[in-house]
Design a protein around this motif. Sequence first.
Motif, PDB file in Angstrom:
ATOM      1  N   SER A 361       0.824  -1.205   0.000  1.00 27.49           N
ATOM      2  CA  SER A 361       0.000   0.000   0.000  1.00 27.49           C
ATOM      3  C   SER A 361       0.858   1.255   0.000  1.00 27.49           C
ATOM      4  O   SER A 361       0.609   2.204  -0.747  1.00 27.49           O
ATOM      5  N   ALA A 362       1.891   1.270   0.864  1.00 28.55           N
ATOM      6  CA  ALA A 362       2.750   2.451   0.958  1.00 28.55           C
ATOM      7  C   ALA A 362       3.458   2.727  -0.367  1.00 28.55           C
ATOM      8  O   ALA A 362       3.639   3.886  -0.763  1.00 28.55           O
ATOM      9  N   LYS A 363       3.852   1.663  -1.079  1.00 29.59           N
ATOM     10  CA  LYS A 363       4.516   1.830  -2.372  1.00 29.59           C
ATOM     11  C   LYS A 363       3.546   2.305  -3.460  1.00 29.59           C
ATOM     12  O   LYS A 363       3.964   2.841  -4.486  1.00 29.59           O
ATOM     13  N   ASP A 364       2.252   2.097  -3.198  1.00 37.73           N
ATOM     14  CA  ASP A 364       1.227   2.468  -4.172  1.00 37.73           C
ATOM     15  C   ASP A 364       0.419   3.668  -3.676  1.00 37.73           C
ATOM     16  O   ASP A 364      -0.792   3.745  -3.893  1.00 37.73           O
ATOM     17  N   ASP A 365       1.126   4.594  -3.006  1.00 42.33           N
ATOM     18  CA  ASP A 365       0.530   5.859  -2.552  1.00 42.33           C
ATOM     19  C   ASP A 365      -0.710   5.659  -1.689  1.00 42.33           C
ATOM     20  O   ASP A 365      -1.695   6.391  -1.784  1.00 42.33           O
ATOM     21  N   GLY A 366      -0.655   4.645  -0.824  1.00 44.51           N
ATOM     22  CA  GLY A 366      -1.737   4.448   0.128  1.00 44.51           C
ATOM     23  C   GLY A 366      -2.950   3.736  -0.410  1.00 44.51           C
ATOM     24  O   GLY A 366      -4.025   3.802   0.198  1.00 44.51           O
ATOM     25  N   ALA A 367      -2.828   3.039  -1.511  1.00 47.21           N
ATOM     26  CA  ALA A 367      -3.967   2.294  -2.066  1.00 47.21           C
ATOM     27  C   ALA A 367      -4.470   1.274  -1.055  1.00 47.21           C
ATOM     28  O   ALA A 367      -3.693   0.685  -0.287  1.00 47.21           O
ATOM     29  N   TRP A 368      -5.787   1.056  -1.047  1.00 48.28           N
ATOM     30  CA  TRP A 368      -6.361   0.041  -0.177  1.00 48.28           C
ATOM     31  C   TRP A 368      -6.062  -1.344  -0.750  1.00 48.28           C
ATOM     32  O   TRP A 368      -6.262  -1.596  -1.937  1.00 48.28           O
ATOM     33  N   VAL A 369      -5.558  -2.239   0.117  1.00 54.10           N
ATOM     34  CA  VAL A 369      -5.204  -3.589  -0.315  1.00 54.10           C
ATOM     35  C   VAL A 369      -5.764  -4.596   0.679  1.00 54.10           C
ATOM     36  O   VAL A 369      -6.032  -4.284   1.836  1.00 54.10           O
ATOM     37  N   ASP A 370      -5.931  -5.822   0.208  1.00 49.39           N
ATOM     38  CA  ASP A 370      -6.413  -6.909   1.063  1.00 49.39           C
ATOM     39  C   ASP A 370      -5.310  -7.275   2.053  1.00 49.39           C
ATOM     40  O   ASP A 370      -4.174  -7.538   1.649  1.00 49.39           O
ATOM     41  N   ALA A 371      -5.620  -7.291   3.343  1.00 52.86           N
ATOM     42  CA  ALA A 371      -4.613  -7.565   4.373  1.00 52.86           C
ATOM     43  C   ALA A 371      -4.680  -8.983   4.890  1.00 52.86           C
ATOM     44  O   ALA A 371      -3.942  -9.330   5.808  1.00 52.86           O
ATOM     45  N   ARG A 372      -5.525  -9.816   4.300  1.00 57.46           N
ATOM     46  CA  ARG A 372      -5.690 -11.184   4.799  1.00 57.46           C
ATOM     47  C   ARG A 372      -4.659 -12.129   4.181  1.00 57.46           C
ATOM     48  O   ARG A 372      -4.276 -11.959   3.015  1.00 57.46           O
ATOM     49  N   PRO A 373      -4.200 -13.133   4.930  1.00 55.66           N
ATOM     50  CA  PRO A 373      -3.347 -14.164   4.328  1.00 55.66           C
ATOM     51  C   PRO A 373      -4.121 -14.923   3.262  1.00 55.66           C
ATOM     52  O   PRO A 373      -5.334 -15.125   3.412  1.00 55.66           O
ATOM     53  N   PRO A 374      -3.474 -15.346   2.182  1.00 61.83           N
ATOM     54  CA  PRO A 374      -4.184 -16.068   1.121  1.00 61.83           C
ATOM     55  C   PRO A 374      -4.984 -17.267   1.636  1.00 61.83           C
ATOM     56  O   PRO A 374      -6.086 -17.539   1.154  1.00 61.83           O
ATOM     57  N   MET A 375      -4.464 -17.977   2.647  1.00 64.23           N
ATOM     58  CA  MET A 375      -5.164 -19.175   3.116  1.00 64.23           C
ATOM     59  C   MET A 375      -6.461 -18.833   3.853  1.00 64.23           C
ATOM     60  O   MET A 375      -7.267 -19.731   4.139  1.00 64.23           O
ATOM     61  N   PHE A 376      -6.672 -17.565   4.199  1.00 61.63           N
ATOM     62  CA  PHE A 376      -7.880 -17.156   4.911  1.00 61.63           C
ATOM     63  C   PHE A 376      -8.834 -16.348   4.030  1.00 61.63           C
ATOM     64  O   PHE A 376      -9.814 -15.787   4.518  1.00 61.63           O
ATOM     65  N   THR A 377      -8.539 -16.235   2.745  1.00 58.44           N
ATOM     66  CA  THR A 377      -9.424 -15.471   1.871  1.00 58.44           C
ATOM     67  C   THR A 377     -10.404 -16.399   1.155  1.00 58.44           C
ATOM     68  O   THR A 377     -10.212 -17.610   1.123  1.00 58.44           O
TER      69      THR A 377
END
Length: 377
Positions: A361-377
Motif C-alpha cells: 500500500s505504501a509503495k502504491d501511494d496508500g492504495a487500499w489492499v487486502d490484508a488477509r493471508p491467502p489461506m484465509f481469503t
Amino acid sequence: MTRLNWGMIGGGAGSQIGPAHRLGAQADGNFVLAAGALDVDAEKGRAYAQSLGVAADRAYANWQDMLDGERDRPDRVDLVTVATPNSTHFEITKAFLQAGFNVLCEKPMTMTVEEGEEIVRVAEASGKICAVNYCYSAYPMVREMRQMVKTGQLGKVRLVVANFSHGHHGDATDADNPRVRWRYDPAMAGVSGQFADCGIHAMHMASFIAGDEVRSLSADFASTIPSRELEDDAMVNFRTEGGTVGRLWTSSVAIGRQHGFDIQVFGETGGLRWASEQPNQVYYTPVGGRTQIMEKGEAGLSDEAGRLSRVSIAHPEGFPLAVANIYVDLAAAINGAPRDALPLATDGLRSMAAVYAAVRSAKDDGAWVDARPPMFT
C-alpha cells in the motif's frame, strides 16, 4: 498443575527480552528452565545456561544440538521458547513443531507470509501449540476491555485508534549504532522496519479487543532519517471483517515519547482507553455518562481480569508479569485446558500478512489492499 520442563533458544546474557521470558515462565512455578541454547557463541551460551541452573548436558551449543538432545529424552522439554533474531524464527519453530514440541515464538513469527502459512499448517498437523508472544494482550485490564466488548457493554465497535510510538531512534547521529541500524536494514529486518517491529503489536491488540480481524488497509510509510532504507514512521488505516474503522500510528522518531503504546475503542454505547505506561487502569465512558477509572484488582471486574492479576490493588503490574500471563495460559493449554485468548500461529500469520499489505500500500501511494493471508481469503 503439573510442573513443566521448559527450554529456551536465544535470550542469553545481555538480551533485551530474555530476562522477561525467564521471569515470566517461572513466576508461577508452572515451568522450570531445564534446557537452553542461549547464545550464538556456543561457549558463552553453555556457561550462561549453567549459571541459570541448567544441567551441563542440557546446556547446548546451538538449537540443532538442543533438538537432537531433547527429542528422545523421557524428561524432554514440554515447551520451547524461540527468542532469536527474526530471520531464524521460521526454521527453528518449524523444526521443533515437527519434532512434537510446543513452541512460543517471539514476534514476528516469520519473515514472509508463505512461511507463516507453513507454520500454521505444521502446527495443525503436529497437534502441538504454536503461540506468539503478543504479551501486551495479557495485561489484566486489556483482558477486561476484551471481555467488555465480548459481552456487549460497548455495543457494536465503530472505531479503534491505536498507536505504538517512541523516540528512541530519533537521534540521527546515532543512526549507525548497530543496535539501531539493523532494524532499518532490509537484509536483517525484512520488508518493514517500524511497522513490523511495533505496529503489529498495536494491530494485534486492536483485533484482540474488538474480536474482529483486519480485512484491508491503507498505509503511508516514511523514512525520516535519510540513511534508513526502511520506514521509521507509519500511518495505517484499516477496516475489519465486521466493518470497524481502524487508525494506527507507529513511530520510532517521536522524541519525548517513551514506550508510547495506547489504544482507544469506541462503540455504540461507550468508549475505552488504555495505555501501557499506566497498565493498571482503563478509562471507561458510557454514552451520556461520566468517565470512570477502572482499576486492576478492584471488585466487579471479569473473571478473566481477576485470574491474571497477581499483585494487590494499587501496586503496579509490570511487563514481565504480562509475559508471565502468556506462560500461565500456555501451561494451562499444555495441560489440557485451552485458553481462547492465547495468541497463536494464526495471529502471527495475520500480522505478517498485514506487514506485506502495508508495504504494498505504501509503495502504491496508500492504495487500499487486502490484508488477509491467502489461506484465509
